[in-house]
Scaffold this motif. Structure first.
Motif, PDB file in Angstrom:
ATOM      1  N   TYR A  27       0.840  -1.190   0.000  1.00 57.59           N
ATOM      2  CA  TYR A  27       0.000   0.000   0.000  1.00 57.59           C
ATOM      3  C   TYR A  27       0.879   1.245   0.000  1.00 57.59           C
ATOM      4  O   TYR A  27       1.971   1.241   0.579  1.00 57.59           O
ATOM      5  CB  TYR A  27      -0.896  -0.003   1.244  1.00 57.59           C
ATOM      6  CG  TYR A  27      -1.721  -1.253   1.341  1.00 57.59           C
ATOM      7  CD1 TYR A  27      -2.936  -1.362   0.690  1.00 57.59           C
ATOM      8  CD2 TYR A  27      -1.259  -2.357   2.058  1.00 57.59           C
ATOM      9  CE1 TYR A  27      -3.688  -2.521   0.757  1.00 57.59           C
ATOM     10  CE2 TYR A  27      -2.004  -3.520   2.133  1.00 57.59           C
ATOM     11  CZ  TYR A  27      -3.215  -3.600   1.486  1.00 57.59           C
ATOM     12  OH  TYR A  27      -3.935  -4.754   1.550  1.00 57.59           O
ATOM     13  N   PRO A  28       0.393   2.327  -0.624  1.00 56.44           N
ATOM     14  CA  PRO A  28       1.178   3.565  -0.593  1.00 56.44           C
ATOM     15  C   PRO A  28       1.233   4.122   0.825  1.00 56.44           C
ATOM     16  O   PRO A  28       0.352   3.849   1.645  1.00 56.44           O
ATOM     17  CB  PRO A  28       0.406   4.501  -1.530  1.00 56.44           C
ATOM     18  CG  PRO A  28      -0.975   3.963  -1.557  1.00 56.44           C
ATOM     19  CD  PRO A  28      -0.871   2.482  -1.332  1.00 56.44           C
ATOM     20  N   GLY A  29       2.283   4.901   1.095  1.00 54.15           N
ATOM     21  CA  GLY A  29       2.404   5.544   2.397  1.00 54.15           C
ATOM     22  C   GLY A  29       1.351   6.620   2.574  1.00 54.15           C
ATOM     23  O   GLY A  29       0.769   7.110   1.610  1.00 54.15           O
ATOM     24  N   LYS A  30       1.120   6.984   3.822  1.00 56.38           N
ATOM     25  CA  LYS A  30       0.109   7.991   4.141  1.00 56.38           C
ATOM     26  C   LYS A  30       0.695   9.174   4.911  1.00 56.38           C
ATOM     27  O   LYS A  30      -0.049   9.950   5.479  1.00 56.38           O
ATOM     28  CB  LYS A  30      -0.995   7.355   4.993  1.00 56.38           C
ATOM     29  CG  LYS A  30      -1.797   6.315   4.294  1.00 56.38           C
ATOM     30  CD  LYS A  30      -3.005   6.952   3.707  1.00 56.38           C
ATOM     31  CE  LYS A  30      -3.954   5.909   3.169  1.00 56.38           C
ATOM     32  NZ  LYS A  30      -5.123   6.511   2.609  1.00 56.38           N
ATOM     33  N   LEU A  31       2.004   9.308   4.928  1.00 56.91           N
ATOM     34  CA  LEU A  31       2.639  10.348   5.722  1.00 56.91           C
ATOM     35  C   LEU A  31       3.124  11.475   4.820  1.00 56.91           C
ATOM     36  O   LEU A  31       3.906  11.242   3.903  1.00 56.91           O
ATOM     37  CB  LEU A  31       3.817   9.765   6.509  1.00 56.91           C
ATOM     38  CG  LEU A  31       3.452   8.611   7.454  1.00 56.91           C
ATOM     39  CD1 LEU A  31       4.714   7.944   7.985  1.00 56.91           C
ATOM     40  CD2 LEU A  31       2.593   9.122   8.594  1.00 56.91           C
ATOM     41  N   ASP A  32       2.635  12.686   5.074  1.00 56.88           N
ATOM     42  CA  ASP A  32       3.069  13.838   4.293  1.00 56.88           C
ATOM     43  C   ASP A  32       4.569  14.060   4.461  1.00 56.88           C
ATOM     44  O   ASP A  32       5.101  14.002   5.563  1.00 56.88           O
ATOM     45  CB  ASP A  32       2.329  15.104   4.742  1.00 56.88           C
ATOM     46  CG  ASP A  32       0.881  15.114   4.293  1.00 56.88           C
ATOM     47  OD1 ASP A  32       0.555  14.386   3.343  1.00 56.88           O
ATOM     48  OD2 ASP A  32       0.081  15.853   4.903  1.00 56.88           O
ATOM     49  N   GLY A  33       5.231  14.291   3.358  1.00 58.54           N
ATOM     50  CA  GLY A  33       6.654  14.613   3.384  1.00 58.54           C
ATOM     51  C   GLY A  33       7.573  13.412   3.514  1.00 58.54           C
ATOM     52  O   GLY A  33       8.786  13.571   3.512  1.00 58.54           O
ATOM     53  N   LEU A  34       7.015  12.216   3.658  1.00 61.04           N
ATOM     54  CA  LEU A  34       7.837  11.012   3.761  1.00 61.04           C
ATOM     55  C   LEU A  34       7.411  10.044   2.666  1.00 61.04           C
ATOM     56  O   LEU A  34       6.228   9.721   2.540  1.00 61.04           O
ATOM     57  CB  LEU A  34       7.663  10.333   5.119  1.00 61.04           C
ATOM     58  CG  LEU A  34       8.232  11.056   6.326  1.00 61.04           C
ATOM     59  CD1 LEU A  34       7.854  10.306   7.598  1.00 61.04           C
ATOM     60  CD2 LEU A  34       9.743  11.158   6.217  1.00 61.04           C
ATOM     61  N   ASN A  35       8.360   9.579   1.890  1.00 62.55           N
ATOM     62  CA  ASN A  35       8.077   8.607   0.840  1.00 62.55           C
ATOM     63  C   ASN A  35       8.159   7.213   1.443  1.00 62.55           C
ATOM     64  O   ASN A  35       9.249   6.703   1.703  1.00 62.55           O
ATOM     65  CB  ASN A  35       9.057   8.760  -0.312  1.00 62.55           C
ATOM     66  CG  ASN A  35       8.883  10.077  -1.024  1.00 62.55           C
ATOM     67  OD1 ASN A  35       7.784  10.608  -1.096  1.00 62.55           O
ATOM     68  ND2 ASN A  35       9.964  10.617  -1.541  1.00 62.55           N
ATOM     69  N   THR A  36       6.993   6.636   1.670  1.00 60.67           N
ATOM     70  CA  THR A  36       6.918   5.317   2.291  1.00 60.67           C
ATOM     71  C   THR A  36       5.932   4.433   1.539  1.00 60.67           C
ATOM     72  O   THR A  36       5.125   4.913   0.746  1.00 60.67           O
ATOM     73  CB  THR A  36       6.454   5.408   3.763  1.00 60.67           C
ATOM     74  OG1 THR A  36       5.130   5.950   3.811  1.00 60.67           O
ATOM     75  CG2 THR A  36       7.392   6.260   4.596  1.00 60.67           C
ATOM     76  N   PHE A  37       6.016   3.149   1.805  1.00 54.97           N
ATOM     77  CA  PHE A  37       4.975   2.210   1.413  1.00 54.97           C
ATOM     78  C   PHE A  37       4.670   1.369   2.633  1.00 54.97           C
ATOM     79  O   PHE A  37       5.441   1.335   3.590  1.00 54.97           O
ATOM     80  CB  PHE A  37       5.377   1.367   0.195  1.00 54.97           C
ATOM     81  CG  PHE A  37       6.513   0.415   0.422  1.00 54.97           C
ATOM     82  CD1 PHE A  37       6.287  -0.898   0.778  1.00 54.97           C
ATOM     83  CD2 PHE A  37       7.833   0.834   0.244  1.00 54.97           C
ATOM     84  CE1 PHE A  37       7.339  -1.789   0.961  1.00 54.97           C
ATOM     85  CE2 PHE A  37       8.890  -0.041   0.425  1.00 54.97           C
ATOM     86  CZ  PHE A  37       8.640  -1.355   0.784  1.00 54.97           C
ATOM     87  N   ARG A  38       3.527   0.709   2.625  1.00 48.56           N
ATOM     88  CA  ARG A  38       3.102  -0.035   3.806  1.00 48.56           C
ATOM     89  C   ARG A  38       2.816  -1.497   3.456  1.00 48.56           C
ATOM     90  O   ARG A  38       2.399  -1.807   2.357  1.00 48.56           O
ATOM     91  CB  ARG A  38       1.842   0.594   4.411  1.00 48.56           C
ATOM     92  CG  ARG A  38       2.085   2.009   4.886  1.00 48.56           C
ATOM     93  CD  ARG A  38       0.809   2.712   5.298  1.00 48.56           C
ATOM     94  NE  ARG A  38      -0.100   2.809   4.145  1.00 48.56           N
ATOM     95  CZ  ARG A  38      -1.423   2.718   4.231  1.00 48.56           C
ATOM     96  NH1 ARG A  38      -2.017   2.518   5.393  1.00 48.56           N
ATOM     97  NH2 ARG A  38      -2.176   2.826   3.149  1.00 48.56           N
TER      98      ARG A  38
END
Length: 98
Positions: free
Chosen positions: A60-71
């Motif tokens: 899943y794509p990340g949900k944190l503004d300013g941080l490039n993450t996936f879940r």
């Protein structure tokens, strides 16, 4: 000998691959893990998502503004073997980018 739980397998695997996660272990819910996206030339979340989807796995794509993450979820019917397969597939994907 204790069987490792899926979250333990996940954390060990992403660490082995040189990736990091957002929430420190002491505060981790162990239900879903946000992983910092790799800083590789050619990396693209949608491409990686589609790669996993073709192999019957969901990220899943990340949900944190300013941080490039996936879940990745570690709940429900996910087993340690499932997580080992995820780590192996993630390693193969990253290896192909290198």
């Amino acid at each position: 000998m204790a069987i490792p739980n899926p979250w333990t397998v996940l954390i060990a695997g992403i660490t082995r691959l040189g990736l990091t996660y957002i929430v420190p272990e002491a505060h981790h819910s162990k239900i879903i893990t946000a992983i910092v996206e790799p800083d590789f030339c050619g990396y693209d979340f949608q491409s990686m998502h589609d790669y996993f989807y073709r192999h019957d796995m969901m990220i899943y794509p990340g949900k944190l503004d300013g941080l490039n993450t996936f879940r990745i979820a570690n709940m429900g019917a996910v087993t340690s073997k499932d997580m080992e397969a995820f780590i192996e597939l993630l390693g193969s994907y990253l290896w192909d980018l290198a």
